[in-house]
Design a protein around this motif. Structure first.
Motif, PDB file in Angstrom:
ATOM      1  N   VAL A 431      15.187   5.405  53.754  1.00 25.17           N
ATOM      2  CA  VAL A 431      17.150   5.109  52.835  1.00 25.17           C
ATOM      3  C   VAL A 431      17.056   4.927  52.031  1.00 25.17           C
ATOM      4  N   CYS A 432      17.857   6.252  50.752  1.00 23.53           N
ATOM      5  CA  CYS A 432      18.200   5.622  49.162  1.00 23.53           C
ATOM      6  C   CYS A 432      20.028   5.096  49.122  1.00 23.53           C
ATOM      7  N   ASP A 433      19.941   3.865  48.397  1.00 21.43           N
ATOM      8  CA  ASP A 433      21.379   3.291  48.744  1.00 21.43           C
ATOM      9  C   ASP A 433      21.971   3.018  46.847  1.00 21.43           C
ATOM     10  N   LYS A 434      20.829   3.625  46.319  1.00 22.40           N
ATOM     11  CA  LYS A 434      21.134   4.316  44.605  1.00 22.40           C
ATOM     12  C   LYS A 434      22.667   4.254  44.344  1.00 22.40           C
ATOM     13  N   PHE A 435      23.595   4.923  45.538  1.00 22.41           N
ATOM     14  CA  PHE A 435      24.933   5.664  45.063  1.00 22.41           C
ATOM     15  C   PHE A 435      25.755   4.693  46.635  1.00 22.41           C
ATOM     16  N   ALA A 444      27.802   6.758  49.055  1.00 23.10           N
ATOM     17  CA  ALA A 444      26.654   7.622  49.890  1.00 23.10           C
ATOM     18  C   ALA A 444      25.766   6.999  49.345  1.00 23.10           C
ATOM     19  N   LYS A 445      24.927   6.928  50.657  1.00 15.06           N
ATOM     20  CA  LYS A 445      24.024   6.773  51.146  1.00 15.06           C
ATOM     21  C   LYS A 445      22.517   8.822  51.080  1.00 15.06           C
ATOM     22  N   PHE A 446      21.782   8.358  50.450  1.00 11.74           N
ATOM     23  CA  PHE A 446      20.865   9.291  50.963  1.00 11.74           C
ATOM     24  C   PHE A 446      19.456   8.541  52.622  1.00 11.74           C
ATOM     25  N   ALA A 515      28.756  12.785  42.961  1.00 13.85           N
ATOM     26  CA  ALA A 515      28.488  12.634  42.363  1.00 13.85           C
ATOM     27  C   ALA A 515      26.644  12.021  42.939  1.00 13.85           C
ATOM     28  N   ALA A 516      27.049  11.617  43.726  1.00 16.57           N
ATOM     29  CA  ALA A 516      25.288  11.402  44.705  1.00 16.57           C
ATOM     30  C   ALA A 516      24.713  12.574  45.122  1.00 16.57           C
ATOM     31  N   LEU A 517      25.601  14.196  44.886  1.00 14.17           N
ATOM     32  CA  LEU A 517      24.372  14.977  45.325  1.00 14.17           C
ATOM     33  C   LEU A 517      24.189  15.036  44.063  1.00 14.17           C
ATOM     34  N   ALA A 518      24.904  15.284  42.958  1.00 10.40           N
ATOM     35  CA  ALA A 518      23.820  15.117  41.330  1.00 10.40           C
ATOM     36  C   ALA A 518      22.953  14.494  41.825  1.00 10.40           C
ATOM     37  N   GLY A 519      23.023  12.904  42.276  1.00 12.80           N
ATOM     38  CA  GLY A 519      21.965  12.070  42.455  1.00 12.80           C
ATOM     39  C   GLY A 519      20.614  12.442  43.007  1.00 12.80           C
ATOM     40  N   LEU A 520      21.189  12.940  44.236  1.00 13.80           N
ATOM     41  CA  LEU A 520      20.202  13.392  44.781  1.00 13.80           C
ATOM     42  C   LEU A 520      18.859  14.910  44.705  1.00 13.80           C
ATOM     43  N   VAL A 521      19.614  15.578  43.063  1.00 11.99           N
ATOM     44  CA  VAL A 521      19.365  16.608  43.131  1.00 11.99           C
ATOM     45  C   VAL A 521      17.987  15.895  41.931  1.00 11.99           C
ATOM     46  N   ARG A 522      18.527  15.262  41.254  1.00  9.74           N
ATOM     47  CA  ARG A 522      17.531  14.358  40.225  1.00  9.74           C
ATOM     48  C   ARG A 522      16.447  13.413  41.804  1.00  9.74           C
ATOM     49  N   LEU A 523      17.371  13.001  41.985  1.00  7.82           N
ATOM     50  CA  LEU A 523      15.701  12.161  42.985  1.00  7.82           C
ATOM     51  C   LEU A 523      14.928  13.318  43.324  1.00  7.82           C
ATOM     52  N   ALA A 524      15.049  14.937  44.252  1.00  6.60           N
ATOM     53  CA  ALA A 524      14.248  15.529  44.955  1.00  6.60           C
ATOM     54  C   ALA A 524      13.553  16.032  43.917  1.00  6.60           C
ATOM     55  N   PHE A 555      23.757  20.255  35.820  1.00  6.50           N
ATOM     56  CA  PHE A 555      24.214  20.688  37.162  1.00  6.50           C
ATOM     57  C   PHE A 555      24.759  19.986  37.925  1.00  6.50           C
ATOM     58  N   ALA A 556      25.232  18.699  37.386  1.00  4.82           N
ATOM     59  CA  ALA A 556      26.559  17.524  38.026  1.00  4.82           C
ATOM     60  C   ALA A 556      27.657  18.185  37.611  1.00  4.82           C
ATOM     61  N   ARG A 557      27.519  18.375  36.293  1.00  2.57           N
ATOM     62  CA  ARG A 557      29.004  19.429  35.631  1.00  2.57           C
ATOM     63  C   ARG A 557      29.451  20.133  36.870  1.00  2.57           C
TER      64      ARG A 557
END
Length: 637
Positions: A431-435, A444-446, A515-524, A555-557
């Motif tokens: 689990v990733c707790d960044k967001f 949100a969690k990843f 916001a979390a979804l944009a972060g998850l894309v960066r993580l991927a 992408f986030a925008r």
């Protein structure tokens, strides 16, 4: 014509829908029968809604409006049918978007999940999906009966999942005569088959077709012996200190920290909670990305061990005996102490006399009525069913059925150069707790999820028959990563006997999800993904060669500009909470701090419906700890 039968015109439309969504090499006869079977399983009012949508396509007016052709949908050629469906998908009219989504999800699922008599599907080889495991080695020896007459006992427990299972064991071990009633079936036969279509059809609420009233959020909930603990993915997390404090404030000062420490420990020991260092490629991608970015992450405590490459099918029931569900633990304890378990017994109402619980009335699978007389009733039917049972029993509260939280969840499919095979190996281990804490404990969690072909096909965007088939052909190399959003907004469950779920993702929670979804894309991409695709109806895609900081920001925008309007982004819920919330003040909640329903003696609620707010984490362990505390308190009262 009776409800559940289809006219020739309806059948022709269903066949045409399937022929449009499914690739040419699909076995459409098997998928077609599976589609009709799924529809017949729906509650009458839900089937009526879908038949209205089918009727819209049956006449030429809609097809003319969307395609310019005065023909019924079934008489159009493939390209014209595709244009009609895309016009529905992208329509400004909510009902048309709803129609597209229900047809797309149902047809996608049955096309890739339905099997022939040998348990095979012709599309699996091209995906690299192996189908059912051949080394299944366990059938539970838990004693369960599927028919019973009227019974007298001390305690009747409604539901056998996380809450009901714990309560049944503790009351039985204290010397009480206990009967457990479960609306769903015993899972052993289905689990031993390890087939996606059979599991969803038998082990999940509403045969896996449960959804919000506008069909914008698919709702997954276990409905079998062991409830959600039988089909969940083993994640066993505790409330954070911050969330526990917020729960206390929201419930009039009930302690969710100190008083839960002992129950958490007791439940964790019985479940053998542990972590694993074995991460399948799905979870390994999440781990690599988090490490590369320096984002907080951890191994997930799980109620399973000895999980290897053969695992990954636990959403169909664990066929190896490695998952310590309530069927493997607390229900066994209850039976060993003298309890009886009845499967296929749907409780209609609780008998209340002189403001005291006196038993329950249930309907068996064969239609016979069953009465259980008991001085204590423990209700653990889940957040979607417990409020309806209480309402039909005469319990009154303005909060009954209200304050529903769903942890709305969406995902990305991240494609890699090498095979991922997300259906193999331990399912959720990282689990990733960044967001996690974007705003006062809300965010949100990843996590990673195991998507088998049917679920994947129903989730992946469909823009044409050819494009969807091409994405599915690359499924072996895809990781499914989710954002699990802690929701502050709330919905409700209807009190009209239909148990309709009404919920919309509000702007506060939607902004966190995106916001979390944009972060998850960066993580991927940090994990090495070749491309990333969202679950929007018109998907947002980005390739590795273009994944610069500038393009990731753009992408986030784009994500935020799209928003979270119903049926424009696939959203799921596997966690239903609230609807009978806990509060010290009867004017503010349904149950008190011991789980007892305000104003009714001997009636206790032990499922996630008592949560005063959403939990932010997978709720199983907290449900069990609260049930442990409630049972202990009521035994000593």
């Amino acid at each position: 014509m009776t409800i559940g039968d289809f006219t020739d015109r309806e059948s022709a439309t269903l066949d045409a829908l399937l022929a449009t969504f499914a690739p040419p090499d699909a076995d459409r006869s098997i998928a077609g029968e599976a589609l009709r079977t799924a529809l017949r399983r729906l509650a009458p009012h839900r089937l009526a809604k879908i038949r209205t949508l089918i009727g819209m396509l049956d006449g030429p007016l809609l097809t003319f409006a969307l395609s310019g052709r005065w023909q019924s949908f079934a008489s159009l050629d493939l390209r014209s049918r595709e244009r009609v469906l895309l016009a529905m998908a992208d329509s400004r009219l909510a009902q048309l978007r709803m129609g597209f989504q229900v047809f797309k999800r149902l047809c996608g699922f049955v096309t890739y999940a339905a099997t022939d008599e040998a348990g095979a599907n012709p599309l699996w080889p091209s995906i690299g999906y192996p189908g059912s495991r051949s080394d299944i080695r366990t059938i539970s020896d838990l004693t369960v009966v599927e028919a019973a007459g009227d019974i007298d006992c001390d305690v009747v427990v409604v539901g056998s999942g996380a809450g009901g299972g714990v309560a049944a064991a503790l009351f039985s071990q204290a010397g009480r005569r206990v009967v457990v009633l479960e609306a769903g079936p015993a899972p052993d036969t289905i689990a031993s088959m390890q087939r996606e279509a059979d599991a969803f059809g038998s082990l999940y609420l509403e045969s896996g077709l449960c959804a919000t009233d506008d069909l914008s959020i698919s709702v997954l909930a276990g409905s079998c012996i062991g409830g959600g603990t039988t089909v969940n993915w083993c994640t066993s997390l505790r409330l954070t200190d911050k969330v526990a404090r917020q729960w206390s404030e929201a419930s009039g000062g009930i302690d969710f920290s100190t008083s839960l420490a002992g129950p958490y420990q007791a439940v964790s020991e019985r479940l053998g909670i542990t972590t694993t260092h074995l991460h399948n490629e799905n979870n390994a991608a999440l781990l690599r990305g988090a490490r590369s970015l320096g984002w907080p992450h951890s191994e997930i405590p799980r109620n399973a061990s000895h999980c290897g490459d053969g695992c990954g099918y636990c959403g169909f029931g664990c066929a190896y005996g490695n998952k310590r569900s309530t069927a493997q633990t607390y229900l066994r304890d209850a039976v060993a102490a003298g309890a009886s378990i009845v499967a296929g017994a749907r409780v209609e109402r609780i008998i209340i006399k002189n403001r005291r619980a006196a038993g329950v009335e249930a309907t068996l699978t064969d239609g016979r009525q069953m009465h259980v007389r008991a001085s204590t009733v423990v209700l653990g039917a889940g957040s979607l069913r417990s409020p309806g049972i209480l309402r039909r029993s005469g319990v009154e509260s303005p909060h009954l059925g209200k304050h529903l939280r769903l942890h709305p969840t969406t995902a990305i499919f991240a494609e890699f150069d090498e095979p991922v095979e997300m259906w193999h190996g331990p399912m959720q281990t990282i689990v990733c707790d960044k967001f996690e804490d974007i705003d006062d404990g809300y965010g949100a969690k990843f996590e990673a999820v195991p998507a088998h072909p049917g679920l994947a096909a129903s989730a992946i965007a469909w823009r044409s028959q050819e494009s969807h088939a091409a994405v599915m052909a690359r499924l072996r190399n895809a990781a499914a990563l989710i954002v699990l959003t802690r929701d502050r907004g709330e919905g409700s469950v209807s009190d009209d006997g239909r148990d309709d779920v009404r919920y919309r993702v509000d702007s506060f929670d939607g902004s966190h999800m995106l916001a979390a979804l944009a972060g998850l894309v960066r993580l991927a991409f940090s994990a090495g993904a070749r491309s990333v695709t969202t679950l929007h109806t018109d998907p947002i895609e980005l390739e590795r060669r273009r994944a610069s900081d500038k393009n990731l920001t753009s992408f986030a925008r784009t994500l935020h500009a799209r928003g979270v309007a119903p049926n424009r982004l696939a959203v799921y819920s596997a966690h239903q909470m609230g609807t009978c919330r806990m509060h010290r003040d009867p004017a503010q909640g349904v149950v008190d701090e011991t789980g007892r329903v305000h104003g009714v003696e001997g009636l206790i609620v032990v499922d996630a419906s008592v949560f005063p707010l959403s939990s932010s984490v997978n709720p199983m362990l907290t449900i069990m700890a609260l049930a442990h505390r409630s049972a202990t308190q009521n035994l000593s009262a």
